[in-house]
Design an enzyme around this catalytic site. Structure first.
Site, PDB file in Angstrom:
ATOM      1  N   HIS A 148    -132.989  34.544  19.751  1.00 17.30           N
ATOM      2  CA  HIS A 148    -132.867  33.547  18.675  1.00 17.30           C
ATOM      3  C   HIS A 148    -133.238  32.157  19.183  1.00 17.30           C
ATOM      4  O   HIS A 148    -133.855  31.375  18.485  1.00 17.30           O
ATOM      5  CB  HIS A 148    -131.455  33.561  18.107  1.00 17.30           C
ATOM      6  CG  HIS A 148    -131.142  34.840  17.411  1.00 17.30           C
ATOM      7  ND1 HIS A 148    -131.686  35.162  16.193  1.00 17.30           N
ATOM      8  CD2 HIS A 148    -130.407  35.906  17.780  1.00 17.30           C
ATOM      9  CE1 HIS A 148    -131.284  36.366  15.841  1.00 17.30           C
ATOM     10  NE2 HIS A 148    -130.506  36.841  16.790  1.00 17.30           N
ATOM     11  N   ASP A 175    -139.542  27.980  18.893  1.00 19.74           N
ATOM     12  CA  ASP A 175    -140.955  28.106  18.516  1.00 19.74           C
ATOM     13  C   ASP A 175    -141.195  27.144  17.354  1.00 19.74           C
ATOM     14  O   ASP A 175    -140.919  27.442  16.196  1.00 19.74           O
ATOM     15  CB  ASP A 175    -141.249  29.553  18.100  1.00 19.74           C
ATOM     16  CG  ASP A 175    -142.718  29.742  17.708  1.00 19.74           C
ATOM     17  OD1 ASP A 175    -143.400  28.742  17.422  1.00 19.74           O
ATOM     18  OD2 ASP A 175    -143.147  30.912  17.695  1.00 19.74           O
ATOM     19  N   ARG A 226    -143.541  27.964  14.283  1.00 22.05           N
ATOM     20  CA  ARG A 226    -142.881  28.859  13.337  1.00 22.05           C
ATOM     21  C   ARG A 226    -141.818  28.129  12.521  1.00 22.05           C
ATOM     22  O   ARG A 226    -141.889  28.066  11.288  1.00 22.05           O
ATOM     23  CB  ARG A 226    -142.232  30.002  14.118  1.00 22.05           C
ATOM     24  CG  ARG A 226    -141.168  30.767  13.376  1.00 22.05           C
ATOM     25  CD  ARG A 226    -140.314  31.565  14.388  1.00 22.05           C
ATOM     26  NE  ARG A 226    -139.266  32.340  13.754  1.00 22.05           N
ATOM     27  CZ  ARG A 226    -138.052  31.887  13.480  1.00 22.05           C
ATOM     28  NH1 ARG A 226    -137.744  30.614  13.729  1.00 22.05           N
ATOM     29  NH2 ARG A 226    -137.152  32.670  12.931  1.00 22.05           N
ATOM     30  N   GLY A 261    -133.494  39.394   6.547  1.00 20.36           N
ATOM     31  CA  GLY A 261    -133.477  39.323   8.021  1.00 20.36           C
ATOM     32  C   GLY A 261    -133.149  37.914   8.463  1.00 20.36           C
ATOM     33  O   GLY A 261    -133.907  37.282   9.182  1.00 20.36           O
ATOM     34  N   ASP A 297    -128.808  40.619   7.036  1.00 21.60           N
ATOM     35  CA  ASP A 297    -129.296  41.029   8.358  1.00 21.60           C
ATOM     36  C   ASP A 297    -128.473  42.202   8.834  1.00 21.60           C
ATOM     37  O   ASP A 297    -127.272  42.265   8.602  1.00 21.60           O
ATOM     38  CB  ASP A 297    -129.204  39.866   9.364  1.00 21.60           C
ATOM     39  CG  ASP A 297    -130.220  40.030  10.492  1.00 21.60           C
ATOM     40  OD1 ASP A 297    -130.222  41.098  11.137  1.00 21.60           O
ATOM     41  OD2 ASP A 297    -131.021  39.101  10.712  1.00 21.60           O
ATOM     42  N   GLU A 327    -131.839  48.070   2.317  1.00 23.30           N
ATOM     43  CA  GLU A 327    -132.004  49.226   1.443  1.00 23.30           C
ATOM     44  C   GLU A 327    -130.661  49.840   1.052  1.00 23.30           C
ATOM     45  O   GLU A 327    -130.583  50.637   0.127  1.00 23.30           O
ATOM     46  CB  GLU A 327    -132.869  50.298   2.143  1.00 23.30           C
ATOM     47  CG  GLU A 327    -134.315  49.883   2.403  1.00 23.30           C
ATOM     48  CD  GLU A 327    -134.503  49.062   3.692  1.00 23.30           C
ATOM     49  OE1 GLU A 327    -133.485  48.626   4.293  1.00 23.30           O
ATOM     50  OE2 GLU A 327    -135.657  48.842   4.080  1.00 23.30           O
ATOM     51  N   GLU A 374    -138.767  35.696   7.531  1.00 22.91           N
ATOM     52  CA  GLU A 374    -139.651  35.600   8.703  1.00 22.91           C
ATOM     53  C   GLU A 374    -139.642  36.996   9.291  1.00 22.91           C
ATOM     54  O   GLU A 374    -138.737  37.362  10.020  1.00 22.91           O
ATOM     55  CB  GLU A 374    -139.123  34.549   9.671  1.00 22.91           C
ATOM     56  CG  GLU A 374    -140.162  34.132  10.679  1.00 22.91           C
ATOM     57  CD  GLU A 374    -140.227  35.057  11.878  1.00 22.91           C
ATOM     58  OE1 GLU A 374    -140.830  36.153  11.753  1.00 22.91           O
ATOM     59  OE2 GLU A 374    -139.696  34.689  12.916  1.00 22.91           O
ATOM     60  N   GLU A 382    -143.063  46.160  15.052  1.00 20.93           N
ATOM     61  CA  GLU A 382    -141.632  45.921  14.848  1.00 20.93           C
ATOM     62  C   GLU A 382    -141.400  45.003  13.650  1.00 20.93           C
ATOM     63  O   GLU A 382    -140.409  44.282  13.588  1.00 20.93           O
ATOM     64  CB  GLU A 382    -140.984  45.316  16.100  1.00 20.93           C
ATOM     65  CG  GLU A 382    -140.781  46.336  17.196  1.00 20.93           C
ATOM     66  CD  GLU A 382    -139.590  46.040  18.110  1.00 20.93           C
ATOM     67  OE1 GLU A 382    -139.203  44.872  18.182  1.00 20.93           O
ATOM     68  OE2 GLU A 382    -139.059  46.987  18.696  1.00 20.93           O
TER      69      GLU A 382
END
Lengths: 340, 621
Positions: free
Chosen positions: A30, A36, A39, A63, A85, A114, A129, A138
């Protein structure tokens, strides 16, 4: 107790799934993502600069990790944000949201998209993201698409809503020798059995822009409003035109991400021509070295599909062909890769 | 990583030629005897069962070798006898040449006369490509090879010379056969073991060689079910090692020249210690250390590893023609059956982060007690642990709790909980070390160390640097821990006494001779900050806030948000902390450090330090 239950749930999963989710429990990953700047800043700008889009809207963060995007959405005026998440990082996210006084605006749910129910029948905006190495490795795009089909209101927005994979040919002799040629002689021993393995693993690394020998070509463009999980297995022929006389040792792939819903469109790239991101680029080495001349074209065919056993792994096949008048330089070959 | 599911299937396949070669050689034994008899009787090929001679370059069939060779020369422009003459091939060489040509033809590759000796220099070409190849048997009927300088026409006694020659060749072949048979024994043991594994007769290996250079992301992945029940842990280790079947980790380790050069130099510079010896390589990985030992003259090397990489090791060893010396055994050292009761030397690269993390040292010590002869050699022979105080406020601000205090304007301090609880693995710059002296706090003599010794408490003392720049103004941020590794060529007279080495011996000095030059026999390396960076890097033990600081931090966290005035206050508090530390005038840090394995996870490592009235625990995970 909530945490225990979550861990219990993780234990019940297949190993590969467990690894995927557990790898996100650690701080380090994280920290790397938050640090980053390309991003995180792009997401921040896309959300915070577009208050007119977020004001009083219900937002779903797929997520959510540390919930940074959820908090950006609240800052942009969202009525409510639901962050989902699977990883236990979400319990940290709850603390973070509370400390920042947003507990009443953000609902965090631990579980698989789901399998859970969110407290709204529809959402106005989905933020996520979801991108992995080579965009799709992934990646949790399939989860985002599920959330879109299940929850996104008609005319709802997706941030980001467009992703494009590019490829180009590179001169990379020195590094190829270091990574692949290395196995020809290791302290005087023949290590070629490991060479095959090395060749079959795409390399995630930074490529210098000057290494590019051909023009880049877009090989996959995903419109997140329309695409389906079936689009994530694809085959595409493409041609790369050579800019100069040089050698081609590999193809390099990267992706661009677009937030086209913004008032002023926001885009960021993970390519060799721009600032470092934690995604770097992905290099696919050829067995052959192509000797190309300016103006010639290398014909390629790219086949990508999720692995049968572990859908987060990718099987990739690249065919390449240099068809020239000069028979001595004519080359045709195919390489198979596995990202796992 | 690289689908371990394909590997077990692949290896036996790749090794098949070896198996075939051995078994065909055994079958042909009789055949050759027959031929010999034929020659002795009348030198005539006509013993009733005329064999069909299949052309080397197409499907035509001939009654004898000579007419076939004439066909090859006229039809395909390939002069077998010419090549033989050119390369001065003996019978053995001709067998290789025949099989080389057949193999190429079989693969659809072109065959030209441009063949060199090195092309033929592979054991595989001793294996007949065609079963009962009449050409090979017929080679005895070919005209004599002309010596390079002699002219045609050897003169009388030709037959006698031929017979002697054939007898000589026969005995050479017998030797070759014995060698290949031995190789086959190794192979058979391997195959039966592989099959046992596949059929589930043997528990799936759950541990292996090394975790040393695991990329961080992989590491996180591998930690799947840490802290769960016993059975679960086995499972997790299994998938953990499956994930290490890829080449990355081995590439990292092999390219760590400090590490690999040290083993190579010690083994090659001390060939007299290895010549004719039986060596056990524990956690052999790709087989590099085993191959060093074989090249150094070891008569037998047993390479053991529980991870799937052993299959690649076996291939590597085969490709380097060392299969007759090195036997690969897949499994835990405690569970595999070694084909020998004792070994003369144990070689192992067992060191992990912080020396003992995920260490396999207990396995090495177990093997030492079980297999090493009384005067046997341990390679390496000693390791020692070191510690130094460090200070780098800039680094701590970027990577400590402060980073989480303001992330894009959000307070994420929840993420910093436990931030001081884990040791961090990184290479630390020497100018951020704030002590004049590093302390050696533990020396392990690998001849005498027991598994119980690996959980220990040791005193240490370091002096903080004085008067150099403003460094001493900084509070100490933590301890840096690393290890040195020593390779002594001296075997102990009595293993219980061990091999003496000063407790504070420094690797980089110890391996120099009296004249200050590199001692050829002694090898040592350091993983410390003053040495070349290794894949082990160092372990950073970052100090948490003292209790007093913690109280302040908590207070600050509670009435969060009142901007500027609060910030001012924060700065003041920071200054206070520095002052307080200075006041205490800590010129020296004295304390104790404890290494232990946490309960229920023997592979993890807890480090506990007590110093100057403080104490803290760090985990390496």
């Amino acid at each position: 107790m909530e945490l225990d239950a979550a861990e219990q749930q993780l234990k019940g999963m297949a190993h590969s799934e467990q690894h995927y989710f557990n790898s996100y429990n650690h701080h380090g990953i994280h920290e790397e993502m938050l640090k980053d700047e390309v991003r995180t800043r792009s997401y921040m700008n896309a959300i915070v600069q577009n208050k007119h889009l977020f004001k009083d809207k219900v937002v779903l963060d797929v997520g959510c990790g540390t919930a940074i995007l959820s908090m950006f959405a609240v800052r942009a005026g969202a009525k409510h944000v639901i962050g989902v998440d699977m990883s236990t990082i979400i319990f940290k996210a709850k603390e973070i949201v509370a400390v920042n006084g947003m507990a009443d605006k953000i609902t965090l749910i631990q579980g698989k998209m789901e399998e859970i129910e969110i407290p709204f029948p529809k959402v106005d905006i989905i933020i996520s993201e979801w991108m992995g190495y080579f965009l799709l490795y992934e990646s949790m795009l399939d989860t985002v698409l599920y959330a879109r089909d299940r929850y996104l209101a008609k005319d709802g927005l997706i941030f980001p809503d467009k992703a494009t994979i590019f490829m180009c040919g590179i001169e990379d002799g020195e590094y190829k020798d270091e990574k692949i040629g290395f196995w020809d002689s290791v302290y005087g021993f023949d290590y070629t059995p490991l060479k095959e393995t090395a060749l079959s693993e795409p390399l995630v690394d930074n490529v210098e822009v000057k290494a590019a020998v051909t023009d880049p070509t877009a090989v996959l463009t995903l419109d997140l409003y329309k695409c389906t999980t079936a689009d994530l297995a694809f085959e595409v022929p493409f041609k790369l035109s050579c800019r100069r006389d040089d050698f081609v040792h590999a193809l390099v792939a990267w992706f661009d991400i677009d937030f086209t819903a913004c008032h002023k469109p926001i885009r960021f790239s993970t390519g060799p021509h721009t600032k470092y991101t934690h995604w770097k680029q992905t290099v696919f080495y050829f067995k052959d070295v192509l000797t190309v001349q300016q103006g010639e074209e290398v014909s390629c065919n790219l086949l990508v599909r999720p692995n049968d056993k572990n859908r987060r792994d990718l099987d990739i096949k690249i065919d390449y062909k240099l068809d020239t008048q000069d028979a001595t330089r004519r080359v045709e070959g195919a390489c198979e890769f596995k990202m796992c | 990583m690289a689908s371990s599911s394909t590997q077990p299937a692949k290896v036996p396949e790749d090794n098949d030629p070896l198996g075939d070669s051995a078994s065909s050689a055994a079958d042909d034994d009789e055949g050759w005897n027959d031929v010999e008899e034929d020659v002795e009787e009348d030198g005539d090929d006509d013993d009733g069962e005329t064999q069909q001679v299949i052309s080397l370059l197409d499907d035509r069939v001939f009654p004898d070798v000579m007419s076939m060779l004439v066909h090859c020369r006229e039809k395909h422009g390939f002069d077998f006898l010419g090549v033989r003459q050119h390369l001065q091939l003996d019978f053995h060489g001709c067998v290789r040449l025949v099989n080389f040509i057949r193999q190429r033809a079989h693969e659809g590759l072109p065959v030209s006369e441009d063949i060199s000796s090195s092309d033929l220099d592979h054991e595989q070409y001793l294996k007949p490509v065609l079963d009962d190849d009449a050409v090979i048997i017929g080679l005895f009927d070919l005209p004599e090879l002309t010596p390079p300088d002699a002219q045609v026409g050897g003169g009388g006694g030709e037959n006698e010379a031929l017979v002697n020659d054939l007898l000589k060749r026969n005995s050479e072949l017998q030797e070759e056969l014995a060698r290949v048979s031995a190789q086959y024994e190794n192979y058979r043991a391997t195959v039966s073991q592989t099959l046992d594994e596949r059929w589930g007769d043997v528990a799936e290996p759950a541990e292996s060689s090394k975790a040393g250079g695991a990329p961080e992301k992989e590491k996180a992945k591998g930690m799947g079910g840490e802290g769960n029940g016993e059975v679960k842990k086995e499972d997790d280790s299994k998938s953990y090692w499956e994930s290490y079947a890829g080449v990355d980790i081995h590439e990292t380790m092999l390219k760590d020249a400090v590490r690999t050069d040290a083993y190579r130099d010690f083994i090659y510079n001390n060939k007299h210690l290895f010549a004719g010896k039986t060596v056990l390589d524990i956690g052999c990985g790709t087989g590099i250390l085993s191959m060093f030992c074989a090249r150094a003259g070891a008569s037998k090397v047993l390479a053991v590893d529980a991870s799937a990489i052993i299959h690649k090791a076996r291939e590597n060893i085969y490709h380097n023609n060392l299969s007759s010396t090195i036997t690969c055994l897949s499994g835990r050292i405690e569970e595999v059956t070694l084909p020998v009761p004792q070994v003369d030397i144990i070689v192992s690269e067992w060191m992990g982060y912080g020396l003992l993390f995920e260490a396999m040292l207990p396995s090495v010590l177990w093997a030492r007690d079980r297999y090493l002869t009384p005067q046997g050699l341990m390679v390496p022979s000693h390791t020692s642990l070191w510690l130094a105080p460090v200070a780098d406020p800039v680094w701590v601000a970027d990577n400590g709790p402060d980073f989480w205090a303001d992330v894009y304007g959000f307070d994420m301090r929840a993420m910093s909980a436990g931030i001081f609880d884990d040791a961090r693995v990184l290479h630390w710059p020497t100018d951020k070390i704030c002590g004049t002296a590093a302390a050696a706090f533990k020396m392990l003599d690998l001849y005498t160390t027991t598994a119980a010794d690996l959980q220990f408490t040791a005193p240490f003392s370091v002096t903080l640097e004085q008067g150099k720049n403003e460094k001493n103004k900084d509070p100490v941020d933590g301890f840096l821990v690393w290890f040195d590794t020593f390779f002594s060529p001296q075997a102990p007279a009595d293993r219980m006494q061990g091999v003496p080495l000063a407790a504070d011996a420094k690797a980089l000095e110890w391996c120099l001779g009296a004249d200050g030059k590199k001692d050829q026999d002694r090898v040592a390396f350091t993983t410390g900050p003053w040495g070349t960076e290794t894949h082990w890097k160092q372990a950073l033990l970052l100090f948490g806030l003292d209790k007093e600081d913690k109280d302040k931090a908590a207070k600050k966290g509670d009435n969060d948000g009142k901007a500027d005035a609060e910030d001012e206050e924060k700065k003041d508090e920071g200054a206070e902390v520095v002052e307080k530390k200075e006041e205490q005038g800590q010129q020296e840090i004295r304390g104790e450090i404890t290494f232990s394995a946490p309960e229920g996870n023997a592979r993890a490592l807890d480090i506990w330090a007590v110093w100057n009235g403080r104490s803290q625990t760090w985990a390496l995970r």
